[in-house]
Design an enzyme around this catalytic site. Structure first.
Site, PDB file in Angstrom:
ATOM      1  CE  LYS A 139      75.850 -88.027  67.718  1.00 47.47           C
ATOM      2  NZ  LYS A 139      75.602 -86.903  68.615  1.00 47.47           N
ATOM      3  CE  LYS A 156      79.499 -84.305  65.010  1.00 46.18           C
ATOM      4  NZ  LYS A 156      78.837 -83.592  66.125  1.00 46.18           N
TER       5      LYS A 156
HETATM    6  C1  26W Z   1      84.770 -73.400  58.963  1.00 46.47           C
HETATM    7  C2  26W Z   1      84.284 -74.766  59.074  1.00 46.47           C
HETATM    8  C3  26W Z   1      83.404 -74.942  60.245  1.00 46.47           C
HETATM    9  C4  26W Z   1      82.059 -75.136  60.048  1.00 46.47           C
HETATM   10  C5  26W Z   1      81.230 -75.307  61.115  1.00 46.47           C
HETATM   11  C6  26W Z   1      83.921 -74.894  61.513  1.00 46.47           C
HETATM   12  C7  26W Z   1      83.100 -75.057  62.586  1.00 46.47           C
HETATM   13  C8  26W Z   1      81.758 -75.270  62.393  1.00 46.47           C
HETATM   14  C9  26W Z   1      80.830 -75.417  63.565  1.00 46.47           C
HETATM   15  C10 26W Z   1      81.336 -74.607  64.738  1.00 46.47           C
HETATM   16  C11 26W Z   1      80.639 -76.830  63.915  1.00 46.47           C
HETATM   17  C12 26W Z   1      79.458 -77.010  64.810  1.00 46.47           C
HETATM   18  O1  26W Z   1      78.328 -77.060  64.369  1.00 46.47           O
HETATM   19  N1  26W Z   1      79.713 -77.159  66.101  1.00 46.47           N
HETATM   20  C13 26W Z   1      78.689 -77.653  66.989  1.00 46.47           C
HETATM   21  O2  26W Z   1      77.993 -76.591  67.606  1.00 46.47           O
HETATM   22  C14 26W Z   1      76.908 -77.071  68.374  1.00 46.47           C
HETATM   23  C15 26W Z   1      76.135 -75.901  68.889  1.00 46.47           C
HETATM   24  O3  26W Z   1      76.844 -75.222  69.861  1.00 46.47           O
HETATM   25  C16 26W Z   1      77.411 -77.973  69.488  1.00 46.47           C
HETATM   26  O4  26W Z   1      76.311 -78.517  70.164  1.00 46.47           O
HETATM   27  C17 26W Z   1      78.258 -79.116  68.918  1.00 46.47           C
HETATM   28  O5  26W Z   1      78.847 -79.857  69.953  1.00 46.47           O
HETATM   29  C18 26W Z   1      79.335 -78.546  68.025  1.00 46.47           C
HETATM   30  O6  26W Z   1      80.048 -79.591  67.359  1.00 46.47           O
END
Ligand code: 26W
Length: 817
Positions: free
Chosen positions: A545, A551
């Site tokens: 991951k 994590k």
């Molecule tokens: C702006 C920076 C940024 C980039 C990516 C902020 C947030 C993110 C994503 C929301 C992070 C992400 O991938 N979150 C994951 O989403 C998955 C799908 O729902 C979940 O299974 C994971 O737990 C979660 O960390």
């Protein structure tokens, strides 16, 4: 679906290779054969692709537009062949043509890595399920020139290399220049009045960029449906600045070309960390505006009244990244269709729905007002008015409470708060696992929940079994088909039928053999890519991951260190043989995460080269973890590490992929682990650690003292101190290399909170859980049975189930099949 006979297929592939490369198949490289197959398949898909969209038009279907900055698709060929129903034929044909074997030809395809991790891969699984279930849908995103960086490990350190995924072209895509649209940035807005005295706004002196769509087919599973993933490329409106060109200034004439292209140049490789870069906001507005303009135009071709838009269109916002859609839709409705504010707001809030994927504070997107308003002056005006009205609403409900306003205002502290805008502008707000949604309602978003409880709902994530079982683990998939038929491929809960076999010794032996074969396949990959030989009889223990402190790869490596120290203290004792696999990319600027990668690699080096422990323990860092090698890892895994600090992992989806492939979870009660354990039974998993309530309580009361745990636990102390006593320092390296990690856990560093992810708090119970896992592994039959039960009970975690829930409860879509 309608597969052609093998002879025709051979001719098609040969023809493609001949006309594209001026070669006969005997002389073609593997890459050329790969492309030949892709183009032949594309020809077979095209009629269904056209027909699907005809059908949507004829039926005037309601359509969901899944707006996402990320689609982590991985490789397309194998998946398309499976879904089209031609995998086995093509594999045979390739062999008969003496052109290699399909498995290796698939390796010629670079992963389409237009995503960081969970959120992007979820979008890809959703695309597969939408097509398989026959739901009218477009995926809308960005055609990045460079996707997620390729990771190289050099001296144990992560090095980021450009991902040149388009180097050899992208066979399945189709460029659609005829659907290009104009996107406007910058400039200023003037208010003017028409002859009836009505005010309207004119955007002037803006810079125009052209958005050009590329369509990729999303093939449903053997059902004749082909949906579209539309990704936008950026071009200058005019490829040359003719004035400069005339004046002989060639370089300047080229400038705007580079300017436009820079928007889609590269995926931001941050996961759960917001940096507030202007170019990222440009990317967001660019693909959102292009997608919305297109959707509205398409609607208006078949309808005369824009007010009915929400009956036919839904925009799903994949996290806050596309939230500017709320204001952009208002702009289109008001400025381009003359709709009044109240009406426009009604339409907008019936069209938009928002999914939250994280509660990490540092992931919340906020844009400085100065940056936002200068880049998007008209859209910003609209945001201001949304803010003003929303503030009235908050005050009417809660009274004039500054605390509440500071937590809910869209414009606050000089910034535009995107999650707040998303909630205000959407009719649905969903979390991605039951626990996550409860935390949103009761903690993170409790004010919003009080204001509009009807908006909140849960949609527990899922994964597509077509990729992560049928493609990634063909042996298991075929074996299951022999036992219960192929129904599980489109109806995963049918796996429950396997449960009866758990007491059948012969069948259980077959199941164990499949895992053993998959371990050999992975061992070959590791031998080739890492030059490390692993013991295929050892427990394959995996944590793959993104690298992030929450994590807790740190907790895992501390266990590895403890185990190593025990082995050294007890030279005669026999241990459960283990191979601990890590695969993780760190955000390039996330120094502590990068240091954890270095630590893992140094521990691996020491452990793997220490003869005294007799190969009972091996540690492998898989370079460049990505969708394609993930498929191999899931199929081969025995133990699935899902050890985040409770409350921090919104859902997790890797946990589901491991379960489906017969790995047993060692995990905290976080995200979807809670539901996994509920499905499979606590006795078929290794659960440990603080509960989310306990973590949240600690965070509120500030009573957690990492240093006390350290002082009271000699094993833990010994493991941790090995970070600073030189055990894992190699020749020529700074003795204090890992001091920062030690420091962060015991005293806090920068943030000044010691061990903010409660690694030490969970160390002891994690040890216990690991010991239970080892004991069980030493009893292969019992292990195998529990692993098997994980497969049997994985039915809930298909993205087909998730998409059915979105379609009926949020989108209100009708399937065309
Ligand atoms: C702006 C920076 C940024 C980039 C990516 C902020 C947030 C993110 C994503 C929301 C992070 C992400 O991938 N979150 C994951 O989403 C998955 C799908 O729902 C979940 O299974 C994971 O737990 C979660 O960390």
């Amino acid at each position: 679906m309608e597969t052609m006979d093998k002879e025709t297929l051979k001719e098609e592939i040969k023809k493609q290779i001949k006309y594209r490369f001026r070669k006969n198949i005997e002389d073609a490289s593997k890459q050329e054969v790969y492309q030949g197959i892709c183009y032949a398949l594309k020809e077979m898909i095209i009629d269904e692709w056209i027909d699907t969209h005809k059908k949507y038009e004829t039926l005037d279907s309601k359509m969901v537009y899944y707006l996402s900055m990320e689609f982590l698709m991985g490789r397309a060929l194998g998946n398309n062949l499976i879904n089209f129903g031609a995998y086995k034929e093509v594999a045979e044909v390739i062999e008969e043509l003496d052109a290699g074997d399909l498995y290796h030809i698939e390796e010629e395809e670079p992963d389409a890595a237009l995503g960081n991790g969970g959120l992007g891969r979820l979008a890809a699984c959703f695309m597969d399920s939408l097509a398989t279930l026959g739901y009218p849908a477009y995926g809308c995103g960005i055609r990045y020139r460079y996707g997620m960086f390729r990771q190289e490990i050099e001296n144990g350190y992560q090095k980021e290399m450009p991902d040149e995924w388009l180097k050899n072209g992208n066979p399945f895509e189709i460029e659609r220049p005829e659907y290009a649209v104009e996107i406007k940035f910058g400039g200023h807005v003037d208010a003017e009045y028409n002859e009836n005295g009505k005010m309207y706004f004119v955007h002037r002196d803006y810079e125009s960029i052209q958005a050009v769509p590329f369509d990729m087919p999303i093939v449903g599973y053997q059902n004749g449906v082909v949906n579209t993933l539309r990704v936008w490329d950026a071009r200058p409106m005019h490829s040359f600045d003719l004035d400069s060109f005339d004046r002989g200034n060639y370089a300047k004439a080229r400038e705007n070309k580079n300017n436009a292209r820079s928007i889609v140049e590269v995926l931001y490789p941050n996961d759960n960390h917001e940096t507030g870069k202007q170019l990222r906001l440009k990317q967001q507005y660019f693909f959102v505006s292009a997608s919305l303009q297109t959707a509205v135009k398409k609607y208006m071709q078949r309808h005369d009244n824009i007010c009915g838009l929400a009956d036919k269109v839904c925009f799903q916002l994949n996290d806050t990244h596309p939230t500017v859609a709320v204001a952009e839709l208002m702009r289109i409705l008001m400025d381009e269709y003359g709709v009044e504010w109240e009406q426009a707001w009604k339409i907008t809030t019936k069209c938009c729905a928002y999914t939250n994927h994280t509660i990490m504070a540092e992931a919340l997107e906020k844009w400085p007002i100065a940056l936002f308003s200068s880049l998007l002056p008209r859209v910003y005006q609209i945001v201001e008015e949304i803010h003003r009205r929303f503030t009235e609403e908050i005050k009417a409900f809660f009274g004039d409470d500054q605390d509440i306003l500071s937590r809910m205002s869209i414009l606050y502290d000089g910034q535009v708060h995107m999650a707040r805008l998303a909630i205000a502008g959407s009719f649905s707000v969903n979390g991605v696992a039951r626990l996550h949604t409860e935390i949103l309602k009761n903690q993170e978003l409790s004010d919003f929940y009080k204001l509009t409880p009807e908006k909140f709902n849960n949609k527990t994530n899922g994964i597509t079994q077509r990729r992560f079982l049928v493609h990634g683990n063909p042996e298991l998939s075929d074996w299951i088909t022999k036992q219960i038929g192929a129904g599980f491929i489109t109806n995963l809960p049918e796996l429950e039928k396997l449960t009866a076999l758990a007491d059948d010794k012969k069948k259980m032996k077959e199941f164990a053999e499949i895992k053993a074969n998959n371990k050999k396949r992975l061992a070959a990959y590791i031998q080739e890519h890492n030059g490390i030989e692993i013991n295929v009889n050892s427990m394959i223990d995996c944590q793959v991951k993104r690298l992030h402190e929450y994590k807790r790869q740190m907790l895992n490596i501390l266990y590895v260190i403890t185990l190593y120290q025990e082995m050294k203290e007890n030279p005669g004792k026999k241990y459960c043989p283990r191979t601990v696999l890590f695969g993780a990319k760190s955000a390039p600027g996330y120094e502590r995460a990068k240091l954890i990668i270095k630590l893992i690699n140094n521990v691996a080096d020491t452990v793997n080269n220490d003869k005294s422990i007799k190969n009972q323990l091996k540690v492998v860092f898989i370079e460049d973890y990505k969708v394609s090698n993930a498929e191999l890892i899931f199929a081969a895994a025995d133990l699935s590490e899902q050890i985040s600090t409770a409350s921090k992992e919104a859902s997790g989806t890797g946990n589901m992929k491991f379960m489906l492939n017969g790995a047993i979870t060692i995990g905290t009660m976080d995200g979807a682990n809670v539901e996994i354990v509920e499905e499979v039974g606590r006795e078929n998993a290794f659960v440990f650690g603080l509960s989310s309530d306990q973590v949240i309580e600690y965070e509120h009361n500030g009573q957690y003292k990492a240093i006390e745990i350290y002082n009271e636990n000699p094993k833990l102390k010994k493991a941790l101190d090995s970070l600073v006593d030189g055990t894992f320092i190699k020749e020529g390296e700074d003795k204090n290399l890992f001091q920062g990690l030690h420091q962060a856990l015991l005293y806090g560093q920068h943030s000044n909170i010691a061990d903010r992810y409660f690694v030490l708090a969970d160390y002891d119970s994690y040890m216990d859980a690991q010991k239970q896992a080892e004991e069980l592994y030493m009893n292969p039959e019992e292990w195998n049975r529990k692993a098997f039960l994980n497969v049997c009970h994985a039915g809930k975690f298909s993205s087909d189930r998730t998409i059915e829930e979105y379609a009926s409860e949020i989108w209100r879509l009708k399937s065309i099949i």
